[in-house]
Design a protein around this motif. Structure first.
Motif: not given
Length: 155
Positions: A72-78
């Motif tokens: 997904s385009p989410d950042k690793p933290e999310k």
């Protein structure tokens, strides 16, 4: 609009950070079949259902020789929050610049509540042991997709 992949195509290689920021490469999965699934956003109802379905079937898929990577385009933290909140066991990777989503034809125009927008097209690509596309499914539904995939793959 990115081009969709078809069986027989070479799967685009990638290296993306996982939920812990560690690099995950498709090349590391050569010799095993790999299910690469693309979803719009962590911590949303549909994507949670799909990720939980993959997690619930991870052992069955692994026994049949399949690895699973969620993109997904989410950042690793999310992604890390998503993994912890839902107790996910599937490998989640971040494609923040959407280059892999575009290479796989999983980003482009789609309909959302009656209007056309640019976004992630929920898709699943099955890559064989040699890095070729075995199956490519586009515009899949979050609910019931993993069960259908298991039937299609005869797992």
């Amino acid at each position: 609009m990115s081009t969709r992949l078809a069986p027989g195509d070479t799967a685009p290689d990638f290296t993306l950070p996982d939920a812990d920021g560690k690099p995950v490469s498709l090349a590391d999965h050569r010799g095993r079949k790999t299910i690469v699934y693309f979803y719009p956003a962590a911590l949303t109802p549909g994507c949670t259902k799909q990720a939980c379905d993959f997690t619930d079937n991870l052992d069955v898929l692994a026994e049949a020789g399949y690895d699973v990577i969620g993109v997904s385009p989410d950042k690793p933290e999310k992604l890390a929050k998503f993994r912890e909140k839902e107790s996910l066991k599937v490998t989640l990777v971040s494609d923040a610049d959407r280059s892999v989503l575009e290479a796989y034809g999983a980003y482009g125009e789609k309909n959302s509540y009656g209007r056309t927008i640019m976004g992630v097209i929920r898709s699943t690509v099955v890559v064989d042991e040699s890095g070729k596309v075995a199956h490519a499914f586009y515009n899949v539904r979050a609910t019931g997709h993993v069960a259908k995939l298991l039937r299609d793959l005869e797992v």
